[in-house]
Write a protein that holds these residues in place. Structure first.
Motif, PDB file in Angstrom:
ATOM      1  N   GLY A  24       0.999  -0.797  -0.061  1.00  0.00           N
ATOM      2  CA  GLY A  24       0.120  -0.028  -0.094  1.00  0.00           C
ATOM      3  C   GLY A  24       1.097   1.556  -0.223  1.00  0.00           C
ATOM      4  N   GLY A  25       2.319   1.027  -0.645  1.00  0.00           N
ATOM      5  CA  GLY A  25       3.088   2.238  -0.105  1.00  0.00           C
ATOM      6  C   GLY A  25       3.412   3.101   0.965  1.00  0.00           C
ATOM      7  N   THR A  26       3.238   2.243   2.195  1.00  0.00           N
ATOM      8  CA  THR A  26       3.637   3.170   3.250  1.00  0.00           C
ATOM      9  C   THR A  26       4.935   2.053   4.011  1.00  0.00           C
ATOM     10  OG1 THR A  26       2.575   1.864   4.957  1.00  0.00           O
ATOM     11  CG2 THR A  26       1.247   2.766   4.062  1.00  0.00           C
ATOM     12  N   GLU A  27       5.383   2.776   5.230  1.00  0.00           N
ATOM     13  CA  GLU A  27       6.421   1.080   5.360  1.00  0.00           C
ATOM     14  C   GLU A  27       5.625   1.120   6.845  1.00  0.00           C
ATOM     15  OE1 GLU A  27       9.877   1.126   5.455  1.00  0.00           O
ATOM     16  OE2 GLU A  27       9.417   1.652   3.445  1.00  0.00           O
ATOM     17  N   PRO A  28       6.143  -0.407   7.206  1.00  0.00           N
ATOM     18  CA  PRO A  28       4.834  -0.844   8.709  1.00  0.00           C
ATOM     19  C   PRO A  28       4.725  -0.591   9.626  1.00  0.00           C
ATOM     20  CG  PRO A  28       6.724  -2.445   7.087  1.00  0.00           C
ATOM     21  CD  PRO A  28       7.338  -1.038   6.333  1.00  0.00           C
ATOM     22  N   VAL A  84       1.207  -5.384 -10.779  1.00  0.00           N
ATOM     23  CA  VAL A  84       2.697  -5.602  -9.270  1.00  0.00           C
ATOM     24  C   VAL A  84       2.150  -6.624  -8.809  1.00  0.00           C
ATOM     25  CG1 VAL A  84       1.940  -4.174  -7.921  1.00  0.00           C
ATOM     26  CG2 VAL A  84       4.563  -4.135  -8.294  1.00  0.00           C
ATOM     27  N   THR A  85       0.679  -6.582  -7.871  1.00  0.00           N
ATOM     28  CA  THR A  85       0.564  -7.768  -6.240  1.00  0.00           C
ATOM     29  C   THR A  85       0.327  -8.618  -6.864  1.00  0.00           C
ATOM     30  OG1 THR A  85      -1.218  -5.680  -6.352  1.00  0.00           O
ATOM     31  CG2 THR A  85      -1.302  -7.163  -5.535  1.00  0.00           C
ATOM     32  N   THR A  86       0.192  -9.316  -8.464  1.00  0.00           N
ATOM     33  CA  THR A  86      -0.142 -10.469  -8.369  1.00  0.00           C
ATOM     34  C   THR A  86       1.408 -11.057  -8.527  1.00  0.00           C
ATOM     35  OG1 THR A  86      -2.553 -10.290  -9.797  1.00  0.00           O
ATOM     36  CG2 THR A  86      -0.512 -11.839 -10.141  1.00  0.00           C
ATOM     37  N   VAL A  87       2.813 -10.325  -8.943  1.00  0.00           N
ATOM     38  CA  VAL A  87       4.185 -10.965  -9.462  1.00  0.00           C
ATOM     39  C   VAL A  87       4.764 -10.565  -7.834  1.00  0.00           C
ATOM     40  CG1 VAL A  87       6.332 -10.050 -10.283  1.00  0.00           C
ATOM     41  CG2 VAL A  87       3.896  -9.708 -11.833  1.00  0.00           C
ATOM     42  N   SER A 144       5.780  -1.103  -5.265  1.00  0.00           N
ATOM     43  CA  SER A 144       4.749  -0.849  -4.716  1.00  0.00           C
ATOM     44  C   SER A 144       3.699  -0.552  -5.582  1.00  0.00           C
ATOM     45  CB  SER A 144       4.179   0.170  -3.340  1.00  0.00           C
ATOM     46  OG  SER A 144       4.435   1.468  -3.749  1.00  0.00           O
ATOM     47  N   ALA A 145       1.944  -0.848  -5.657  1.00  0.00           N
ATOM     48  CA  ALA A 145       1.183  -0.110  -6.397  1.00  0.00           C
ATOM     49  C   ALA A 145       1.090   1.251  -6.721  1.00  0.00           C
ATOM     50  CB  ALA A 145      -0.540  -1.041  -6.039  1.00  0.00           C
ATOM     51  N   PRO A 146       1.039   1.814  -5.906  1.00  0.00           N
ATOM     52  CA  PRO A 146       1.129   3.094  -5.824  1.00  0.00           C
ATOM     53  C   PRO A 146       2.922   3.427  -6.652  1.00  0.00           C
ATOM     54  CG  PRO A 146       0.673   3.225  -3.329  1.00  0.00           C
ATOM     55  CD  PRO A 146       0.815   1.941  -4.035  1.00  0.00           C
TER      56      PRO A 146
END
Lengths: 429, 429
Positions: free
Chosen positions: B244-248, B315-318, B403-405
């Protein structure tokens, strides 16, 4: 060539072999599989993704296939049958001995993704009136016929679950201790419970196995810790897919044909592009404003991109926190408070940067328009990103279907409205 | 009021109690914790997220805290110490007996996120020259002092790992069988291996525990299946955050202050908004074209939104397929082939829909521009979505950070270039 392949396969460990067979093109899979020694072949077949195992089965000689299916555990067999045409299932069932066939059919009778569907029906249990010594003797005898003897259900009258003992507890107790002194209150699952809920129970309680009971509390099976890990991995893959705005493939990537990949994605893309027509309407409505100050168009992708990214961050965080039970519906006010504050703060930071940029490129007033809009869009995005998955849960929908792309598209249209209203106000159009 | 809280807490099971204590505001946490009976308090303290346990510790009387820390397992204690200031760690270490203190310090000597850092150093092992009967006797004696006796390392000279036996194997064998007849080649981990790799090994091999050895193959600890499940859950949370484009956050959501949430997100947003200035440049460059046909602006959000969504799906799938080892670097050509075909097909479908729409709203030629651009953007997005995470892995970067973003923002600028070039060509500008 075949000898080379055989040597190559022999060098792989169990999981490596499963991966290698899976990634081979369908035509080569059967060739490679036939090269394996019999015991390895069965071990691989057990661990293959059911969709891959089903495809492989159709390429093997029917007696080889029947013998593999015969040697599977009932739960693995049920999962395989789910992927096969009904006629093949009937043929395979008729080849099994009646007890095995019955166990498999019982499992298939439970709803998909339920604890009953995933449990192992072959369980080592002990009667509640036994002593520790008697229980150990029984487990020594059953040891090689069941999946686990480390978590042992204790049954009373009519196979009713009275509790569980651990093999460790049995081994460290005196042999003549009545079993009942060691029995812990059972944590169990019902046959119809969702597999993910049950798998998480195994993880949260740190269990080796979880007894599964029917509605009369009679023991019917057990979910072992490896079942739980496999279920959780599958569910994580599903959630990851949804987070990216696609339907889960439900099978290994390389073993998925392109048409299935397209099908998993096109539905959501159509929904999203339909939602995106809203942005066309908004821009159409404000076309006059846009014509007056074409420079406003320069910042549209940046503005809605930032809104989308901020929304994606929030929705990812909130959906994950819900899925690990860190937050529930009652936490909505706290979550919303945190997210709106976060939106305000990151929005202010970004507005300063991008507003200045726009001020330099165009002029100070357009910079102000962009800055104010960015703050508003970030607050909107974090609010929507928090609210929508929680409302979905409230409505009984899996929050994981509220994906980042969904929030992004939603925020796009409203972000544009904000932008043009702010522009009209500040630029006096 | 306190009595009410006590009753409410007493009704919860272990994991429920941990969740409830975690979600309380920091000030109330110590109050609630003090209401728990002593054995429950320890059990909860063990299972709290280390960051929450550390915060709680600072609110408890120092002797209560010391006693809790004393009763922790060495691995849980090491994880807690990671979250505490050095001065507090020194004080707590000096309060432990020398053996416990030494074990904890040994664990803290291994790199963060390594197998050594997460293992349990207290292991039940048996010597390789024992018989089955002698081994069982030894395990009965050790049974209550170690985390598991179900997977038993077999050690030779100098604590060197020679193999493992399962308690099940021991129990179903004859008592006078030499142990060496049952020993299976050990699957083990090195102390410095990454915790995620090791946890996946536990899952893939369906193990109860995995022996951890030093560089001379001496046994130093064991990673149990519950450790593995906990590690995998943490790593899944990290991957979900990155997607989701954030640091954990690295801690439970409700226990995370807003400034930490902002910090986890602002870095990526700044990177992304800096990347988004590219879109401003592109639009600035094509401003003349835009002024000539303002209607082109209407479809900008839809076009780049679709590109972003398609890229996010890929990108999510890969990334997921890489993280579960379904695909590796050598599969790049196959992955790229599948994704480009998918991009072409979904692009064509969407182009038909959106192109027609644009044809109706504006005119056929703008519809054609949009349709052609959509196909190109979808192919570009699936290509970039497949290529970039795989190149990241090749470069030794965790693909999960792609990430996706990130893909979305990247595709935005190039999508705009395509759009205007197509527009110029078709509209003859």
């Amino acid at each position: 060539k075949l000898d080379e392949l055989r040597t190559q396969l022999a060098d792989l460990d169990g999981p490596g072999l499963v991966r290698e067979i899976t990634r081979l093109p369908a035509a080569k899979r059967a060739v490679a599989f036939r090269l394996l020694p019999k015991d390895r072949a069965l071990a691989v077949f057990e661990d293959l993704d059911p969709s891959v195992a089903a495809a492989l089965l159709s390429q093997l000689r029917s007696d080889v296939g029947s013998s593999l299916v015969h040697d599977l555990d009932p739960d693995d067999r049920a999962r395989l049958f789910d992927e096969l045409p009904a006629s093949v299932v009937r043929r395979l069932l008729s080849g099994l001995d009646p007890h095995e066939a019955q166990m498999t059919q019982d499992l298939l009778g439970y709803p998909p993704e339920s604890a009953g569907r995933r449990m192992t029906p072959e369980v080592a249990w002990v009667p509640s009136d036994a002593t520790v010594g008697q229980a150990i003797k029984r487990l020594r005898r059953l040891g090689n016929k069941v999946e686990t003897i480390y978590m042992v259900p204790v049954l009373g009258q009519g196979r009713r679950l009275e509790g569980v003992v651990s093999l460790r507890g049995l081994l460290t107790a005196k042999r003549d201790t009545p079993l009942i002194d060691l029995v812990a209150d059972p944590i169990s699952a019902d046959t119809h419970e969702d597999q993910e809920v049950v798998a998480r129970r195994v993880r949260d309680h740190g269990m080796i196995g979880l007894p599964v009971v029917d509605h009369e509390k009679r023991l019917v099976g057990v979910i072992t810790v490896d079942d739980a890990m496999r279920i959780l991995a599958e569910e994580e893959s599903e959630d990851a897919a949804r987070a990216g705005g696609t339907e889960p493939l439900g099978r290994p990537y390389l073993a998925t044909p392109v048409w299935r990949i397209v099908r998993s994605r096109i539905i959501w893309l159509l929904v999203l592009i339909a939602a995106a027509t809203l942005t066309v309407n908004v821009l159409d409505y404000f076309e006059e404003t846009l014509e007056q100050v074409v420079a406003l168009a320069l910042f549209i992708p940046m503005l809605i991109g930032t809104g989308g990214n901020t929304g994606a961050q929030t929705v990812t965080t909130v959906v994950r926190a819900m899925s690990v039970d860190d937050i529930g519906l009652r936490d909505l006010p706290r979550v919303l408070g945190k997210e709106l504050s976060t939106g305000l703060l990151v929005g202010a930071g970004l507005a300063l940067l991008a507003g200045t940029l726009a001020g330099v490129i165009v002029d100070a007033r357009v910079g102000l328009v962009l800055g104010v809009s960015l703050v508003a869009v970030c607050v909107l995005a974090t609010g929507a990103g928090a609210l929508i998955p929680m409302l979905a849960k409230r409505a009984g929908v899996d929050p994981a279907v509220v994906s980042a792309p969904f929030i992004t598209t939603l925020v796009d249209a409203s972000g544009l409205i904000i932008y043009f209203l702010v522009a009209r106000a500040i630029l006096g159009l």
